[in-house]
Design a protein around this motif. Structure first.
Motif, short mmCIF file in Angstrom:
data_model
loop_
_atom_site.label_atom_id
_atom_site.label_comp_id
_atom_site.label_asym_id
_atom_site.label_seq_id
_atom_site.Cartn_x
_atom_site.Cartn_y
_atom_site.Cartn_z
N HIS A 78 0.31 -0.89 -0.18
CA HIS A 78 -0.08 0.20 0.22
C HIS A 78 1.04 1.37 0.39
N TRP A 79 2.19 1.51 0.25
CA TRP A 79 2.60 2.39 0.21
C TRP A 79 4.32 1.67 -0.71
N GLU A 80 4.50 2.72 -1.85
CA GLU A 80 5.59 2.32 -2.13
C GLU A 80 6.68 2.73 -2.02
N LYS A 81 8.06 1.88 -2.40
CA LYS A 81 9.36 2.03 -2.18
C LYS A 81 9.42 2.43 -0.66
N VAL A 82 9.39 1.75 0.30
CA VAL A 82 9.39 2.08 1.73
C VAL A 82 11.33 1.82 1.92
N ASP A 83 11.53 2.86 2.24
CA ASP A 83 13.10 2.92 2.42
C ASP A 83 13.58 1.67 3.82
N LEU A 84 12.74 1.93 4.41
CA LEU A 84 13.43 1.14 5.91
C LEU A 84 11.85 0.75 6.55
N VAL A 85 12.45 -0.33 7.29
CA VAL A 85 11.64 -1.25 8.20
C VAL A 85 11.74 -1.17 9.16
N LEU A 86 11.13 -0.67 10.72
CA LEU A 86 11.82 -0.89 12.35
C LEU A 86 10.70 -1.89 12.14
N SER A 87 10.98 -2.82 13.45
CA SER A 87 10.17 -3.74 13.44
C SER A 87 9.92 -3.53 15.43
N GLY A 93 16.14 -3.78 7.15
CA GLY A 93 14.76 -4.16 8.37
C GLY A 93 16.21 -4.56 9.48
N VAL A 94 14.77 -3.93 10.45
CA VAL A 94 15.81 -3.27 11.12
C VAL A 94 14.76 -3.97 12.44
N ALA A 95 15.43 -4.89 13.86
CA ALA A 95 14.09 -4.54 15.15
C ALA A 95 14.62 -4.69 16.17
N LEU A 96 13.93 -4.45 17.02
CA LEU A 96 14.55 -3.16 18.20
C LEU A 96 13.53 -3.57 19.58
N SER A 97 13.87 -4.45 20.30
CA SER A 97 13.24 -4.98 21.76
C SER A 97 13.80 -4.59 22.85
#
Length: 245
Positions: free
Chosen positions: A80-89, A120-124
């Protein structure tokens, strides 16, 4: 920069709002996350039923809730949101260290991004009951995001923050044996139920994610999607498996 944020604690978790507010300093933010908690779902994807995608509000951010897993959320969010540069989880309410990487829904969100060719970066972080105070780690979250958005850093990183960090280090995954015991109990109606325990049986080695966290250091572990045991492959590649008739 377009930053997609997800988690596995559910879209109304305080951790996702904290992350969105910090990430908004680096680019445009959109939140796409499960409508209910999906902790320890691993990299499950929904393939046997359709998924919904409903707009909601998280703080001052536009957000979308999905009746699926963290990996589902990343797929739908990028659709739904084209050309995402970064995913943070994240920020996950509980650490994702060592063997927990195998079943972490938080990390799955970051892995799904990597599968789609996106960083992709996961943060906990650990939690203390219901007191979610991110104030002491906020500057470190900002530093980590600012560093990891650079082009020449790993594309998939698992990050864990102590509640009161004192530094940041690169680490490797702590692989330790767990007890894996099954604890039988009864629910209030007298019906049998079971808990599976995950108590580690060995101490953390220096240089690992667990060791860093035990010493109040932010742990950043670079990961890859290829699970091949290269040393075993080399060892086995010259071995004859079957005799020819």
């Amino acid at each position: 920069m377009k930053i997609l944020i997800t988690n596995d604690d559910g879209i109304y978790s305080p951790g996702i709002l904290e992350l969105a507010e910090i990430a908004s300093e680096f680019g445009s933010v959109r939140i796409v996350a499960p409508n209910v908690e999906q902790s320890s779902m691993g990299h499950a994807i929904t393939a046997t039923r359709p998924l919904s995608y409903h707009k909601t509000r998280v703080g001052n951010f536009d957000a979308f809730r999905v009746n699926g897993t963290p990996a589902d959320c990343v797929s739908l969010g990028c659709f739904h949101w084209e050309k995402v540069d970064l995913v943070l989880s994240g920020i996950n309410l509980g650490p994702n260290l060592g063997n927990s990487m195998w079943h972490s829904g938080t990390l799955a969100g970051a892995k799904q991004a990597a599968l789609l060719g996106i960083k992709g970066v996961a943060l906990s972080t650990p939690t203390q009951k219901d007191d979610y105070d991110f104030s002491q780690m906020r500057s470190y979250v900002r530093q980590v995001i600012g560093y990891l958005i650079q082009e020449d850093v790993p594309k998939l990183v698992n990050v864990n923050f102590p509640l009161a960090p004192e530094g940041i280090v690169w680490t490797r995954q702590s692989v330790r044996q767990y007890d894996g015991l099954v604890k039988p109990m009864e629910d209030p109606m007298g019906r049998p139920v079971f808990w599976i325990t995950v108590v580690p049986l060995e101490l953390a080695e220096e240089g690992t994610d667990r060791y860093a966290m035990e010493h109040n250091l932010v742990s950043m572990t670079p990961l890859r999607l290829d699970l091949t045991d290269e040393s075993q492959l080399v060892k086995l590649s010259g071995r004859k498996i079957f005799d020819q008739d």
